[in-house]
Scaffold this motif. Structure first.
Motif, PDB file in Angstrom:
ATOM      1  N   PHE A   1      61.320  21.227 -34.225  1.00 54.35           N
ATOM      2  CA  PHE A   1      61.850  20.827 -35.526  1.00 54.35           C
ATOM      3  C   PHE A   1      63.327  21.206 -35.658  1.00 54.35           C
ATOM      4  O   PHE A   1      64.146  20.408 -36.101  1.00 54.35           O
ATOM      5  CB  PHE A   1      61.012  21.465 -36.633  1.00 54.35           C
ATOM      6  CG  PHE A   1      61.370  21.003 -38.007  1.00 54.35           C
ATOM      7  CD1 PHE A   1      61.331  19.659 -38.343  1.00 54.35           C
ATOM      8  CD2 PHE A   1      61.740  21.912 -38.974  1.00 54.35           C
ATOM      9  CE1 PHE A   1      61.658  19.227 -39.617  1.00 54.35           C
ATOM     10  CE2 PHE A   1      62.070  21.488 -40.258  1.00 54.35           C
ATOM     11  CZ  PHE A   1      62.034  20.148 -40.577  1.00 54.35           C
TER      12      PHE A   1
ATOM     13  N   MET B   1      56.880  14.563 -33.626  1.00 55.71           N
ATOM     14  CA  MET B   1      56.235  15.725 -34.237  1.00 55.71           C
ATOM     15  C   MET B   1      54.770  15.432 -34.556  1.00 55.71           C
ATOM     16  O   MET B   1      53.902  16.281 -34.354  1.00 55.71           O
ATOM     17  CB  MET B   1      57.002  16.175 -35.472  1.00 55.71           C
ATOM     18  CG  MET B   1      58.342  16.805 -35.118  1.00 55.71           C
ATOM     19  SD  MET B   1      59.227  17.578 -36.492  1.00 55.71           S
ATOM     20  CE  MET B   1      59.505  16.198 -37.567  1.00 55.71           C
TER      21      MET B   1
ATOM     22  N   LEU C   1      58.833  25.925 -42.435  1.00 57.36           N
ATOM     23  CA  LEU C   1      59.359  24.577 -42.189  1.00 57.36           C
ATOM     24  C   LEU C   1      60.196  24.101 -43.366  1.00 57.36           C
ATOM     25  O   LEU C   1      61.258  23.497 -43.185  1.00 57.36           O
ATOM     26  CB  LEU C   1      58.215  23.593 -41.933  1.00 57.36           C
ATOM     27  CG  LEU C   1      57.389  23.808 -40.675  1.00 57.36           C
ATOM     28  CD1 LEU C   1      56.260  22.779 -40.594  1.00 57.36           C
ATOM     29  CD2 LEU C   1      58.248  23.764 -39.420  1.00 57.36           C
TER      30      LEU C   1
END
Length: 183
Positions: free
Chosen positions: A55, A85, A114
């Motif tokens: 990420f 992802m 995240l």
């Protein structure tokens, strides 16, 4: 052992049951992993570390582009990497474990981590494009955090509901994270 964590969550999972299923003793689990959280960490940590690295790489690569490239390629870039992802998420059951069974471990804040990464890069993107709504106070850090949290919850909800990837793709949010133009 993952099944015990998946069905009962970290707090209620039994090391005795895990040991029986693995045809070993609880003592050997303690020797190898230290405790129940060490066992959970051995399952979750490599996945979390790799996913967060992926990420961050996606975010960093995007922010290495020029402003013109960011504006021109935003949608395609985001869609391409969101698919990457999702492939990773759907390749492993560990994400269900992280989402629904990690309470009581340091991994219970996986989605929050995240969100924090996305919020950080949202500001970088908004600086690059000279976003007036941030400067004027219309878009606040609280708003960005709320919208980003909703986005990630939406992204992982099909996993929680055990949808296969083909069905889940029908429900996924549009492939444009906040830092790539939704505000």
């Amino acid at each position: 052992c993952q099944e015990e964590f998946l069905s009962k969550g970290f707090l209620d999972a039994s090391l005795r049951t895990i040991a029986q299923a693995a045809e070993t003793s609880t003592g050997s689990i303690y020797t190898r992993f230290g405790d129940k959280e060490g066992l959970f960490r051995a399952i979750a940590e490599p996945v979390v570390d790799q996913f967060k690295a992926m990420f961050r790489r996606v975010q960093e690569d995007f922010h290495q582009l020029s402003e013109e490239e960011q504006r021109a390629d935003m949608g395609q870039y985001t869609a391409r990497h969101q698919e990457e992802m999702l492939d990773y998420i759907y390749a492993l059951d560990v994400f269900r474990l992280l989402l629904d069974g990690a309470h009581g471990t340091r991994f219970s804040c996986f989605l929050d981590e995240l969100v924090d990464i996305e919020v950080e890069y949202t500001y970088k993107y908004m600086e690059v494009i000279g976003c007036e709504s941030v400067r004027s106070g219309q878009v606040t850090e609280d708003l960005i955090h709320i919208v980003t949290t909703a986005y990630f919850n939406g992204m992982f909800e099909p996993v929680r509901h055990r949808m296969d990837k083909a069905r889940a793709l029908h429900y996924y949010p549009p492939a444009q994270p906040l830092s790539h133009g939704r505000i």
